[in-house]
Scaffold this motif. Sequence first.
Motif, short mmCIF file in Angstrom:
data_model
loop_
_atom_site.label_atom_id
_atom_site.label_comp_id
_atom_site.label_asym_id
_atom_site.label_seq_id
_atom_site.Cartn_x
_atom_site.Cartn_y
_atom_site.Cartn_z
N VAL A 1 0.84 -1.19 0.00
CA VAL A 1 0.00 0.00 0.00
C VAL A 1 0.88 1.24 0.00
N ASP A 2 0.58 2.18 -0.91
CA ASP A 2 1.34 3.42 -0.95
C ASP A 2 1.09 4.23 0.32
N SER A 3 2.16 4.84 0.85
CA SER A 3 1.99 5.72 2.00
C SER A 3 1.35 7.02 1.54
N PRO A 4 0.64 7.70 2.45
CA PRO A 4 0.00 8.96 2.07
C PRO A 4 1.03 9.96 1.54
N ARG A 5 0.69 10.65 0.49
CA ARG A 5 1.60 11.62 -0.09
C ARG A 5 1.60 12.91 0.72
N THR A 6 2.75 13.54 0.78
CA THR A 6 2.86 14.80 1.48
C THR A 6 2.31 15.92 0.62
N LEU A 7 2.07 17.06 1.26
CA LEU A 7 1.57 18.22 0.52
C LEU A 7 2.60 18.65 -0.54
N ALA A 8 3.88 18.60 -0.18
CA ALA A 8 4.91 18.99 -1.13
C ALA A 8 4.93 18.06 -2.34
N ALA A 9 4.79 16.76 -2.10
CA ALA A 9 4.81 15.79 -3.21
C ALA A 9 3.59 15.97 -4.11
N LEU A 10 2.42 16.15 -3.50
CA LEU A 10 1.21 16.34 -4.29
C LEU A 10 1.26 17.64 -5.08
N SER A 11 1.78 18.70 -4.45
CA SER A 11 1.89 19.98 -5.14
C SER A 11 2.85 19.88 -6.32
N GLY A 12 3.94 19.10 -6.14
CA GLY A 12 4.88 18.91 -7.23
C GLY A 12 4.25 18.17 -8.40
N LEU A 13 3.48 17.12 -8.10
CA LEU A 13 2.78 16.38 -9.16
C LEU A 13 1.76 17.27 -9.86
N LEU A 14 1.06 18.09 -9.10
CA LEU A 14 0.07 19.00 -9.68
C LEU A 14 0.75 19.99 -10.63
N ALA A 15 1.86 20.55 -10.19
CA ALA A 15 2.58 21.50 -11.04
C ALA A 15 3.07 20.83 -12.32
N GLU A 16 3.55 19.60 -12.19
CA GLU A 16 4.04 18.86 -13.36
C GLU A 16 2.92 18.59 -14.36
N GLN A 17 1.78 18.12 -13.86
CA GLN A 17 0.67 17.81 -14.75
C GLN A 17 0.07 19.06 -15.38
N ALA A 18 0.01 20.14 -14.60
CA ALA A 18 -0.50 21.40 -15.15
C ALA A 18 0.42 21.93 -16.24
N SER A 19 1.73 21.76 -16.04
CA SER A 19 2.70 22.20 -17.05
C SER A 19 2.55 21.39 -18.33
N LEU A 20 2.38 20.07 -18.21
CA LEU A 20 2.20 19.22 -19.38
C LEU A 20 0.92 19.59 -20.14
N LEU A 21 -0.14 19.89 -19.39
CA LEU A 21 -1.39 20.30 -20.02
C LEU A 21 -1.19 21.61 -20.76
N GLY A 22 -0.48 22.55 -20.14
CA GLY A 22 -0.23 23.82 -20.79
C GLY A 22 0.59 23.67 -22.07
N GLN A 23 1.58 22.78 -22.04
CA GLN A 23 2.39 22.54 -23.23
C GLN A 23 1.55 21.94 -24.35
N ALA A 24 0.71 20.98 -23.99
CA ALA A 24 -0.13 20.33 -25.01
C ALA A 24 -1.11 21.33 -25.63
N ALA A 25 -1.59 22.26 -24.83
CA ALA A 25 -2.58 23.22 -25.32
C ALA A 25 -1.96 24.32 -26.16
N SER A 26 -0.66 24.59 -25.96
CA SER A 26 -0.05 25.74 -26.63
C SER A 26 0.95 25.37 -27.71
N ASP A 27 1.15 24.07 -27.98
CA ASP A 27 2.12 23.66 -28.98
C ASP A 27 1.65 24.09 -30.37
N PRO A 28 2.37 24.99 -31.04
CA PRO A 28 1.92 25.49 -32.34
C PRO A 28 2.20 24.53 -33.49
N LEU A 29 2.95 23.47 -33.22
CA LEU A 29 3.38 22.58 -34.31
C LEU A 29 2.44 21.41 -34.53
#
Length: 209
Positions: free
Chosen positions: A2-30
Amino acid sequence: MVDSPRTLAALSGLLAEQASLLGQAASDPLTSPAHLDMVRRAQRVDDLAEQVFRLCVQQCRDAGHTWQEIGDLLGVTRQAAFQRFGKPIDPRTGEPMDKTVHMTDAAERAITIVTAVLEGRMDEARQSFNAQVLEAFTDEVRGDALATVAGLVGAFEGFGEGEPFVRRIGDHTVVDIPLRYEAGDMKARVAFDTDGKVAGFFVLAPETP
């Protein structure tokens, strides 16, 4: 394992990573955006944001802040804040209460029932009532209740803006539906029991928790 509960820092890092990937996918002009993939990414961002939100509230509570303080910050009542983020304990068992909504069609059914009641099609509405509501919700009770509402906010004009709000409270699935009247807004509240029958029907002020 069983995975241990994630810390706020870890969750925030994952959120920032996923939001960045979404932003890249939405703004790629190519490349033309892969819309379904963007929806999946957005759903992942939304899920992570909710986890971060809940963990922040839990840490706020652990630090000694009250539900009133949290509700004031979020612009809701303390009861509404507790219903969304709290972890109530069932006094019957001493265990955390299940807040999962199991009725997937609760909103649709509630809208159908509210429409039938407001339009006076009580024979249709009563098919969904449990025994207690069936006995108590007479035509006279309906008439008196709607007359009281009319005295406060005038004639019913239709459903209001916003989606129905569905949540689990104790053993009931509860749905709040915005209503629009000529002189103000109200909301209908339909509570379903564990058998999927209507255990309560109310027309309330919109700020009622």
